[in-house]
Design a protein around this motif. Structure first.
Motif, PDB file in Angstrom:
ATOM      1  N   VAL A 416       0.839  -1.209   0.000  1.00 61.03           N
ATOM      2  CA  VAL A 416       0.000   0.000   0.000  1.00 61.03           C
ATOM      3  C   VAL A 416       0.871   1.255   0.000  1.00 61.03           C
ATOM      4  O   VAL A 416       0.642   2.202  -0.767  1.00 61.03           O
ATOM      5  CB  VAL A 416      -0.949   0.003   1.227  1.00 61.03           C
ATOM      6  CG1 VAL A 416      -1.649   1.354   1.354  1.00 61.03           C
ATOM      7  CG2 VAL A 416      -1.967  -1.121   1.106  1.00 61.03           C
ATOM      8  N   ASN A 417       1.892   1.258   0.850  1.00 59.77           N
ATOM      9  CA  ASN A 417       2.792   2.416   0.922  1.00 59.77           C
ATOM     10  C   ASN A 417       3.556   2.610  -0.383  1.00 59.77           C
ATOM     11  O   ASN A 417       3.780   3.753  -0.823  1.00 59.77           O
ATOM     12  CB  ASN A 417       3.783   2.231   2.073  1.00 59.77           C
ATOM     13  CG  ASN A 417       3.128   2.317   3.429  1.00 59.77           C
ATOM     14  OD1 ASN A 417       1.983   2.755   3.548  1.00 59.77           O
ATOM     15  ND2 ASN A 417       3.825   1.895   4.466  1.00 59.77           N
ATOM     16  N   TYR A 418       3.966   1.497  -0.982  1.00 58.39           N
ATOM     17  CA  TYR A 418       4.714   1.583  -2.238  1.00 58.39           C
ATOM     18  C   TYR A 418       3.878   2.243  -3.328  1.00 58.39           C
ATOM     19  O   TYR A 418       4.347   3.149  -4.025  1.00 58.39           O
ATOM     20  CB  TYR A 418       5.147   0.187  -2.674  1.00 58.39           C
ATOM     21  CG  TYR A 418       5.935   0.175  -3.970  1.00 58.39           C
ATOM     22  CD1 TYR A 418       7.311   0.351  -3.968  1.00 58.39           C
ATOM     23  CD2 TYR A 418       5.289   0.007  -5.197  1.00 58.39           C
ATOM     24  CE1 TYR A 418       8.036   0.356  -5.152  1.00 58.39           C
ATOM     25  CE2 TYR A 418       6.004   0.009  -6.382  1.00 58.39           C
ATOM     26  CZ  TYR A 418       7.368   0.188  -6.358  1.00 58.39           C
ATOM     27  OH  TYR A 418       8.078   0.210  -7.535  1.00 58.39           O
ATOM     28  N   ILE A 419       2.652   1.789  -3.492  1.00 63.90           N
ATOM     29  CA  ILE A 419       1.774   2.352  -4.529  1.00 63.90           C
ATOM     30  C   ILE A 419       1.501   3.821  -4.258  1.00 63.90           C
ATOM     31  O   ILE A 419       1.505   4.658  -5.180  1.00 63.90           O
ATOM     32  CB  ILE A 419       0.461   1.544  -4.596  1.00 63.90           C
ATOM     33  CG1 ILE A 419       0.755   0.124  -5.114  1.00 63.90           C
ATOM     34  CG2 ILE A 419      -0.553   2.242  -5.504  1.00 63.90           C
ATOM     35  CD1 ILE A 419      -0.421  -0.817  -5.000  1.00 63.90           C
ATOM     36  N   LYS A 420       1.321   4.161  -2.993  1.00 66.15           N
ATOM     37  CA  LYS A 420       1.022   5.551  -2.619  1.00 66.15           C
ATOM     38  C   LYS A 420       2.165   6.485  -2.977  1.00 66.15           C
ATOM     39  O   LYS A 420       1.954   7.613  -3.442  1.00 66.15           O
ATOM     40  CB  LYS A 420       0.723   5.625  -1.121  1.00 66.15           C
ATOM     41  CG  LYS A 420       0.534   7.024  -0.560  1.00 66.15           C
ATOM     42  CD  LYS A 420       0.067   6.979   0.882  1.00 66.15           C
ATOM     43  CE  LYS A 420       1.084   6.334   1.798  1.00 66.15           C
ATOM     44  NZ  LYS A 420       2.266   7.201   2.022  1.00 66.15           N
ATOM     45  N   ASP A 421       3.416   6.037  -2.781  1.00 66.04           N
ATOM     46  CA  ASP A 421       4.590   6.911  -2.949  1.00 66.04           C
ATOM     47  C   ASP A 421       5.436   6.559  -4.170  1.00 66.04           C
ATOM     48  O   ASP A 421       6.553   7.054  -4.308  1.00 66.04           O
ATOM     49  CB  ASP A 421       5.460   6.838  -1.684  1.00 66.04           C
ATOM     50  CG  ASP A 421       4.726   7.340  -0.454  1.00 66.04           C
ATOM     51  OD1 ASP A 421       3.884   8.241  -0.593  1.00 66.04           O
ATOM     52  OD2 ASP A 421       5.004   6.828   0.639  1.00 66.04           O
ATOM     53  N   LYS A 422       4.915   5.746  -5.056  1.00 69.76           N
ATOM     54  CA  LYS A 422       5.664   5.255  -6.210  1.00 69.76           C
ATOM     55  C   LYS A 422       6.231   6.387  -7.074  1.00 69.76           C
ATOM     56  O   LYS A 422       7.311   6.284  -7.653  1.00 69.76           O
ATOM     57  CB  LYS A 422       4.743   4.363  -7.044  1.00 69.76           C
ATOM     58  CG  LYS A 422       5.360   3.744  -8.273  1.00 69.76           C
ATOM     59  CD  LYS A 422       4.316   2.842  -8.947  1.00 69.76           C
ATOM     60  CE  LYS A 422       4.823   2.319 -10.270  1.00 69.76           C
ATOM     61  NZ  LYS A 422       3.820   1.444 -10.916  1.00 69.76           N
ATOM     62  N   ALA A 423       5.515   7.505  -7.156  1.00 67.19           N
ATOM     63  CA  ALA A 423       5.934   8.615  -8.016  1.00 67.19           C
ATOM     64  C   ALA A 423       7.235   9.263  -7.560  1.00 67.19           C
ATOM     65  O   ALA A 423       7.858  10.021  -8.308  1.00 67.19           O
ATOM     66  CB  ALA A 423       4.823   9.666  -8.077  1.00 67.19           C
ATOM     67  N   THR A 424       7.672   8.976  -6.332  1.00 66.03           N
ATOM     68  CA  THR A 424       8.911   9.570  -5.824  1.00 66.03           C
ATOM     69  C   THR A 424      10.152   8.859  -6.351  1.00 66.03           C
ATOM     70  O   THR A 424      11.252   9.355  -6.178  1.00 66.03           O
ATOM     71  CB  THR A 424       8.944   9.526  -4.284  1.00 66.03           C
ATOM     72  OG1 THR A 424       8.952   8.157  -3.846  1.00 66.03           O
ATOM     73  CG2 THR A 424       7.720  10.224  -3.686  1.00 66.03           C
ATOM     74  N   LEU A 425      10.004   7.719  -7.008  1.00 65.20           N
ATOM     75  CA  LEU A 425      11.135   6.920  -7.456  1.00 65.20           C
ATOM     76  C   LEU A 425      11.653   7.402  -8.810  1.00 65.20           C
ATOM     77  O   LEU A 425      10.886   7.870  -9.649  1.00 65.20           O
ATOM     78  CB  LEU A 425      10.737   5.442  -7.575  1.00 65.20           C
ATOM     79  CG  LEU A 425      10.295   4.764  -6.271  1.00 65.20           C
ATOM     80  CD1 LEU A 425       9.792   3.362  -6.568  1.00 65.20           C
ATOM     81  CD2 LEU A 425      11.438   4.717  -5.266  1.00 65.20           C
ATOM     82  N   ILE A 426      12.982   7.267  -9.016  1.00 69.93           N
ATOM     83  CA  ILE A 426      13.595   7.554 -10.294  1.00 69.93           C
ATOM     84  C   ILE A 426      14.170   6.254 -10.848  1.00 69.93           C
ATOM     85  O   ILE A 426      15.146   5.727 -10.324  1.00 69.93           O
ATOM     86  CB  ILE A 426      14.736   8.594 -10.172  1.00 69.93           C
ATOM     87  CG1 ILE A 426      14.197   9.920  -9.652  1.00 69.93           C
ATOM     88  CG2 ILE A 426      15.409   8.802 -11.522  1.00 69.93           C
ATOM     89  CD1 ILE A 426      15.275  10.962  -9.443  1.00 69.93           C
ATOM     90  N   LEU A 427      13.540   5.716 -11.883  1.00 68.64           N
ATOM     91  CA  LEU A 427      14.001   4.471 -12.500  1.00 68.64           C
ATOM     92  C   LEU A 427      14.252   4.713 -13.979  1.00 68.64           C
ATOM     93  O   LEU A 427      13.658   5.580 -14.598  1.00 68.64           O
ATOM     94  CB  LEU A 427      12.968   3.370 -12.330  1.00 68.64           C
ATOM     95  CG  LEU A 427      12.567   3.001 -10.884  1.00 68.64           C
ATOM     96  CD1 LEU A 427      11.601   1.843 -10.894  1.00 68.64           C
ATOM     97  CD2 LEU A 427      13.797   2.650 -10.073  1.00 68.64           C
ATOM     98  N   ASP A 428      15.155   3.902 -14.564  1.00 72.29           N
ATOM     99  CA  ASP A 428      15.356   4.038 -16.001  1.00 72.29           C
ATOM    100  C   ASP A 428      14.428   3.088 -16.743  1.00 72.29           C
ATOM    101  O   ASP A 428      13.660   2.377 -16.161  1.00 72.29           O
ATOM    102  CB  ASP A 428      16.814   3.743 -16.374  1.00 72.29           C
ATOM    103  CG  ASP A 428      17.298   2.410 -15.874  1.00 72.29           C
ATOM    104  OD1 ASP A 428      17.432   2.258 -14.650  1.00 72.29           O
ATOM    105  OD2 ASP A 428      17.548   1.546 -16.703  1.00 72.29           O
TER     106      ASP A 428
END
Length: 428
Positions: A416-428
């Motif tokens: 749940v936390n991952y989906i909520k804050d997923k936009a904070t990640l920088i992935l290639d």
């Protein structure tokens, strides 16, 4: 060692500090102009390299000597930044166009996304890096730098105790559990923990989770980002089960929750326990306290005897996209990454991120770690591509297990936390 993904061996380079290159203040020439300048070996020019640590082995001097054999009129400014604020200074220099030609850093993905770094995908050294290092220095399928060194995790053991009890490093997880039973029956703590310093919990969890997650699915955390898998799935649950088995079967010292890292390391040295699951800075820490301790190392295997080693890159190096001398800068970088130069860099202080580097170590355990990194596949640290909030839920789960509890909904909470804050990640 302030957080669970840190704990890297402190490497510092003792070099002469120098001023800034004029190149940063000049306009970038056209490709044709740059190529004409770069092909000359008889011109006077300046390259600037920014870094933040000490060189104990003469690494930079050796690189400069070799570079000057081809470009005798070069001036290399080794620009030493403060270890405490090098990241902030480097970022400000990049934003203002004042950054060095070659820069040591720890934010390659970020800087590549911002357009600050030169694409180095065509460089021969890219294929020599271990797998986890390749992931760290890539963005959008292109390589923007190299990792010089890594920290990794596994099992450090007291050779004297192993010899006395006639024990051998295990080849499977079941053998590892049986080994713990034999040590406990001999009246010793199988594993010494110092979990009052909560970051040390990851010393146990990371080597377990790396194999559980990335052996089953090398792209586990990327697939998580793509929505193909969940944290509360077979990979993380397998790691949690193994972690629970160690805790609930009493394989830690009885005061593991009451003491911290320093006390636990001293108990390990004093022979009160046979093993310590920790990072690759461990031999250096033990050597700083005693010269008499005989230590070995082995990587944690799974049920089938397979292993993936978490190897987190520390110091990374890139080329400024605005350098006036891209060809010369690439050549200097190739020397910084030459296997013989990196052997000088790594001697007794670091584990190389390059497969072909054979460094010398006084402590035999470091040689064991180096061999393991060359033998087994490597991964990023488990949780490296999780959100902070998801990792908080994972850490809460590990603490519950150590206190004798069983898991409830912690992994579902992590999802749940991952989906909520997923936009904070920088992935290639």
């Amino acid at each position: 060692m302030r957080k669970w993904i840190i704990g890297l061996t402190a490497l510092s380079f003792i070099i002469t500090t120098a001023g800034c290159s004029k190149a940063a203040n000049q306009p970038v020439p056209s490709n044709g102009q740059a190529q004409k300048q770069e092909d000359r070996t008889d011109e006077a020019f300046t390259l600037r390299v920014s870094y933040w640590a000490q060189d104990k082995n003469g690494y930079f001097d050796s690189v400069e000597k070799k570079f000057k054999a081809k470009y005798p009129k070069v001036t290399i400014h080794w620009d030493k930044l403060d270890e405490k604020n090098f990241a902030e200074v480097t970022e400000n220099q990049l934003k203002s166009g004042q950054a060095a030609d070659i820069l040591f850093n720890q934010k390659i993905k970020e800087y590549a996304k911002a357009g600050y770094l030169l694409d180095l995908s065509d460089q021969p050294w890219t294929q020599r890096m271990i797998d986890s290092a390749k992931q760290t220095v890539a963005y959008k399928g292109k390589t923007y730098g190299a990792a010089l060194d890594v920290s990794t995790f596994g099992v450090y053991y007291n050779k004297t105790i192993f010899d006395r009890l006639q024990l051998e490093p295990p080849k499977t997880w079941d053998q590892f559990m049986a080994l713990n039973v034999k040590i406990k029956q001999a009246g010793l703590s199988p594993i010494i923990g110092g979990f009052k310093d909560v970051w040390t919990i990851q010393g146990v969890y990371i080597p377990i989770a790396a194999t559980s997650e990335f052996l089953q699915n090398p792209n586990f955390e990327l697939d998580l980002y793509a929505g193909k898998v969940k944290i509360d799935g077979p990979e993380v649950n397998d790691a949690m089960k193994k972690f629970t088995d160690l805790a609930h079967k009493g394989f830690y010292n009885s005061d593991a929750l009451q003491i911290g890292y320093e006390e636990s390391t001293q108990q390990f040295i004093d022979g009160k326990g046979a093993m310590q699951l920790m990072g690759s800075w461990t031999p250096g820490v033990v050597d700083s306290k005693t010269a008499d301790f005989k230590m070995g190392f082995f990587a944690l295997p799974d049920q089938n005897g397979k292993t993936v080693m978490a190897a987190a890159p520390d110091k990374q190096v890139s080329i400024n996209a605005k350098t006036l001398y891209p060809v010369k800068a690439k050549y200097l970088l190739s020397l910084l990454l030459d296997k013989d130069m990196l052997a000088i860099y790594s001697k007794n202080v670091a584990l190389s991120a390059f497969k072909d580097v054979i460094a010398e170590y006084t402590n035999p355990a470091m040689k064991d770690v180096q061999k393991a990194l060359q033998l087994y596949p490597t991964s990023i640290n488990p949780g490296h591509l999780f959100t902070n909030s998801a990792n908080d839920a994972i850490n809460a789960a590990l603490n519950h297990i150590l206190s004798g509890k069983v898991l409830q909904n912690e992994l579902k909470e992590a999802d749940v936390n991952y989906i909520k804050d997923k936009a904070t990640l920088i992935l290639d």
